[in-house]
Design an enzyme around this catalytic site. Structure first.
Site, PDB file in Angstrom:
ATOM      1  N   GLU A   1      -6.474  -3.502  12.386  1.00  8.51           N
ATOM      2  CA  GLU A   1      -6.114  -4.228  11.159  1.00  8.51           C
ATOM      3  C   GLU A   1      -7.099  -5.360  10.872  1.00  8.51           C
ATOM      4  O   GLU A   1      -7.418  -5.630   9.711  1.00  8.51           O
ATOM      5  CB  GLU A   1      -4.685  -4.776  11.255  1.00  8.51           C
ATOM      6  CG  GLU A   1      -3.605  -3.733  11.524  1.00  8.51           C
ATOM      7  CD  GLU A   1      -3.644  -2.538  10.590  1.00  8.51           C
ATOM      8  OE1 GLU A   1      -4.040  -2.703   9.410  1.00  8.51           O
ATOM      9  OE2 GLU A   1      -3.296  -1.428  11.030  1.00  8.51           O
TER      10      GLU A   1
ATOM     11  N   GLU B   1       0.859  -1.192   0.000  1.00  9.62           N
ATOM     12  CA  GLU B   1       0.000   0.000   0.000  1.00  9.62           C
ATOM     13  C   GLU B   1       0.895   1.241   0.000  1.00  9.62           C
ATOM     14  O   GLU B   1       1.882   1.273   0.738  1.00  9.62           O
ATOM     15  CB  GLU B   1      -0.909   0.028   1.239  1.00  9.62           C
ATOM     16  CG  GLU B   1      -1.937   1.140   1.144  1.00  9.62           C
ATOM     17  CD  GLU B   1      -2.826   1.241   2.389  1.00  9.62           C
ATOM     18  OE1 GLU B   1      -3.989   1.621   2.244  1.00  9.62           O
ATOM     19  OE2 GLU B   1      -2.349   0.950   3.486  1.00  9.62           O
TER      20      GLU B   1
ATOM     21  N   GLY C   1       2.527   1.733  11.192  1.00 10.05           N
ATOM     22  CA  GLY C   1       2.295   0.974  12.418  1.00 10.05           C
ATOM     23  C   GLY C   1       1.991  -0.473  12.083  1.00 10.05           C
ATOM     24  O   GLY C   1       2.518  -1.401  12.681  1.00 10.05           O
TER      25      GLY C   1
END
Length: 842
Positions: A288, A119, A251
């Protein structure tokens, strides 16, 4: 050329073959992609790939590489169903993007783990394809690598076979390119299964103790079970793997079935970790895993709806952790972590709206504005949840997943589903918040005896009022206030009658779930403050928060904040204490280092914190409340700034007891103890000792404490020693450099040194981390420290020539505005604020 490559060629299936050599740092690949060519002239994405050949239907076809636009153009014999085969090679880079190595040490031996980060547009660095979120396809992945006996390999899907050294994985479900992931190297793992049979795994290097994987395994298992129930939609893959990578820019990343994390966001020593770190890790994992449905199963159509993924996952991380660990009262963390970030950033003129158009891939990273895309966006969804309730929210989400699974959607599709489930025009309410930047201040005042509310845009610093209006969920405690305020001004009725009828002070935004602040007139505010000690913690937090923001805007002054801090200083609520010390930190900009005014401010900090320090002590006690565990950090920080002699002595004594093993320092006080040592007992010998401990530390929270403490040194020689290590990846990894840079910059003794380093090394920094979505935050953290006209002039001189660099312009303009308003604020309020501090000490 068509705007999107997907408008020319629509892939349906990829066969990816990758041969990766760690020693030679090379990738040799072959991609076979089948899809529908809508015209004979098509293009695929590539970046840093050396294209060797392109065939269609087995025959060579002409192609031209266009590096500037990260693609290559292909001429087909005809449009229609096509199978392309592309042979290519590429470098294995150290940029933490694409396919890259992570470095770590076990027993003094340097090792590496190969992982991925695709990404937003880095899949094109690994294989050619249509690297756009809408271009969903199925993937067969086959990987060969310079395998050693101890190596294992994992990917989005389970491995189905190994043949001639090639690892073949099951065909994926239909998915976007940016969510493909794999990793290989010498890893340890822990596995379990959910009630519904999904295999949950946590993977990490063998540098860590096996017990550090347990917490994440438990949270991940329970989170998948919670989401299957809440979304009423089964997790669609056979496994959910979580992998800690030693080098990782963000993160974490929600790759479908193989989520990757910074080690600090997944690994925990269960025997010596603070509650705040456990909360952080739990919310990252649940964020996530929320994406596995919202983002992965259903994906935004284009990057302008990125906020939809992130805002939603940001809300769900709190909603799920609240269900998994109700004793943590995690929504209180939301109030002090996400809310202030959104309110501060969103009040700066020029800020992006949550939904923002983006065309150039180079600008995609610039829309990852955390305070807006994550924090403000999630506030919008918290607002919607408060309006709808969970039953209608879940009903709408189930319909949304059923309608769009394995496909793509836009924000409007979600509002449609939620609107159908609730009967509310959710789209109309949300568009006023998402399509325009900023938020309102609602003024509540008694005008000619009548209680009157009005809204106008709230600005910190210069702001051009263009008459924006919002549909505001008022969340009032008076029944006469409407659920939604759509007008510029409304009159609720005779105040005296309303007050008598309701029997309590008038309030707005009860619960602090709506994205606005309130300016009560003096009489209404006095009514609220009359029994201030009886107010609930959220109301106290709001009073400090709203007064502080209005002081930032010059509507009132920070002098009005000072008495509120003193009034609430003995609160045993963590969110009140967090608000107090977040606001107290802002008072520090009004004093020059080592001045009489700073000495006075330190005395005020002591007045605020001494009683709490006496109550809490330096280290955790058995059976301590969640509030006390979380508050201690703030109190120790305040006592440190206050230079409380008892604190300094006790922390020094505890450090000496653990000097040979700083990891054994109690986690809840570790950062404060180490910072106390570097500030008051600094020496190059101590710095050498702590830097050595940092290099050897495996527990991420120990590394974090050392990284915060070392730059706090009061010794310029030590600060120079630290800066000399900024380019040494064996000490400071590029992923951690920004926090080390900010640490020295925020230290008055190091500000000039760090700022000089940034300007002298910008080219190197750009080469090292420039391709990464965190890069612009070097500008943000610099602007967060600067507060003088001289620094503003230097900031502009250095950054304004870079305004046209893709991805940097918006941040440079915003941060110039931030520093400009701070300089003006200090000039206008300095005298009154310092007088208010002096008065508070009387």
């Amino acid at each position: 050329m068509a705007k999107y490559l997907y408008e020319m060629f629509q892939p349906s299936h990829y066969d990816l073959y990758l041969d990766i050599d760690r020693d030679k740092k090379t990738i040799v690949g072959k991609t076979t992609v089948t899809g529908q060519a809508l015209e004979a002239q098509i293009a695929l994405n590539q970046k840093y790939l050396k294209i060797e050949s392109v065939t269609a239907g087995g025959a060579d076809v002409p192609f031209t590489v266009d590096d500037a636009n990260e693609k290559f153009d292909i001429t087909l014999p005809a449009a229609g169903e096509t199978t392309l085969t592309i042979a290519y090679s590429a470098p294995l880079t150290d940029s933490m993007m694409g396919i890259y190595p992570s470095y770590y040490t076990v027993d003094g031996q340097k090792k590496e783990l190969i992982g991925t980060q695709f990404e937003s547009t880095a899949a094109r660095q690994a294989f050619p394809g249509v690297d756009e979120p809408e271009a969903k396809a199925t993937f067969d992945v086959a990987i060969k690598f310079d395998e050693k006996p101890e190596d294992i390999i994992i990917a989005n899907m389970p491995e189905k076979k190994v043949k001639n050294g090639v690892h073949y994985f099951d065909t994926t479900l239909r998915m976007s390119t940016y969510l493909i992931a794999f990793a290989f190297g010498d890893m340890q793992k822990k596995l379990t299964k959910t009630k519904s049979g999904v295999e949950i795994g946590v993977f990490a290097t063998k540098a860590h103790q096996p017990k550090e994987l347990d917490f994440a395994l438990d949270i991940a298992k329970r989170a998948i079970e919670f989401y299957e129930d809440f979304y009423q939609t089964k997790y669609p893959l056979p496994h959910s793997y979580q992998l800690g990578l030693p080098d990782f820019s963000a993160g974490a990343m929600e790759n479908w079935g193989l989520v990757t994390y910074r080690e600090a966001a997944i690994l925990i020593d269960p025997d010596n970790t603070s509650l705040s770190v456990k909360q952080y890790v739990a919310t990252v994992i649940t964020h996530e895993l929320a994406h596995q449905w919202f983002g992965d199963l259903v994906t935004m159509k284009w990057w302008d709806d990125l906020w939809l993924n992130e805002s939603f996952a940001n809300m769900m991380e709190y909603l799920s952790v609240d269900a998994l660990q109700p004793d943590w009262r995690i929504w209180e963390l939301y109030q002090v972590a996400e809310v202030p970030a959104a309110l501060q950033r969103d009040a700066t003129d020029g800020v992006q709206s949550v939904h923002v158009s983006v065309e150039d891939p180079a600008d995609i990273d610039s829309v990852f504005d955390g305070a807006i895309v994550y924090a403000k966006g999630s506030r919008m969804l918290v607002m919607v949840r408060a309006l709808l309730g969970d039953e209608k929210l879940r009903k709408g989400l189930k319909a949304y997943f059923d309608a769009h699974k394995f496909g793509n959607a836009k924000g409007a599709d979600l509002w449609q589903a939620l609107g159908d489930a609730s009967g509310l025009d959710v789209g109309a309410i949300m568009n006023s918040w998402l399509e325009q930047p900023g938020y309102p201040v609602v003024s509540a005042k008694v005008v000619n005896g009548k209680l009157t509310l009005s809204q106008k845009q709230f600005f910190i610093g210069e702001g051009k009022d263009v008459g924006r209006q919002w549909q505001i969920p008022l969340e009032s405690n008076y029944a006469e206030a409407p659920q939604i305020m759509k007008d510029k001004e409304i009159v609720l009725g005779e105040y005296a009658d309303l007050r008598a009828k309701e029997g309590k002070p008038f309030r707005l935004n009860v619960g602090n779930n709506s994205h606005f602040i309130v300016k009560y007139d003096d009489a209404l505010l006095a009514d609220i403050l009359k029994d201030a000690d009886q107010l609930d913690p959220t109301t106290k937090l709001q009073l400090i928060q709203d007064t502080r923001l209005q002081a930032e805007a010059g509507v009132t002054t920070y002098a009005a904040v000072v008495p509120l801090l003193k009034r609430f200083k003995d609160s045993q609520s963590n969110i009140v204490n967090t608000a107090i010390y977040q606001a107290a930190r802002q008072l520090r900009k009004f004093v020059a280092p080592d001045s009489a005014e700073e000495k006075q401010l330190k005395a005020f900090y002591n007045q605020l914190s001494a009683g709490q320090y006496a109550r809490l002590g330096l280290t955790e006690k058995a059976g301590e409340s969640v509030d006390d565990q979380l508050t201690r950090n703030w109190i120790l920080g305040a006592a440190g700034y206050a230079e409380n002699p008892d604190t300094i002595a006790q922390e020094h004594e505890l450090f000496q007891q653990h000097a040979d093993d700083v990891a054994s320092l109690p986690a809840s006080a570790r950062t404060a103890i180490l910072a106390n040592e570097t500030e008051h007992f600094s020496s190059t010998q101590l710095a050498d000792q702590l830097l050595d401990a940092y290099r050897k530390a495996v527990d991420p929270s120990v590394k974090s404490a050392l990284a915060q403490a070392l730059p706090a040194s009061d010794d310029e020689a030590v600060l120079k020693q630290i800066i000399a290590l900024y380019k040494d990846p064996d000490t400071i990894k590029p992923q951690d450099l920004r926090s080390w840079y900010r640490g020295v910059l925020a230290n008055p003794k190091g500000e000039q040194l760090a700022w000089d380093w940034l300007r002298d090394n910008w080219g190197w920094l750009n080469e090292t981390v420039g391709g990464d979505m965190e890069f612009t935050t070097y500008i943000t953290v610099t602007a967060g420290v600067f507060r003088t006209q001289q620094r503003l002039d230097e900031f502009k001189a250095f950054f304004e020539p870079k305004i046209d660099v893709p991805g940097l312009g918006r941040e440079i303009k915003m941060d110039t505005s931030v520093i400009t308003s701070r300089v003006a604020l200090i000039q206008s309020q300095q005298a009154t604020v310092n007088q208010a501090v002096a008065d508070a000490l009387k």
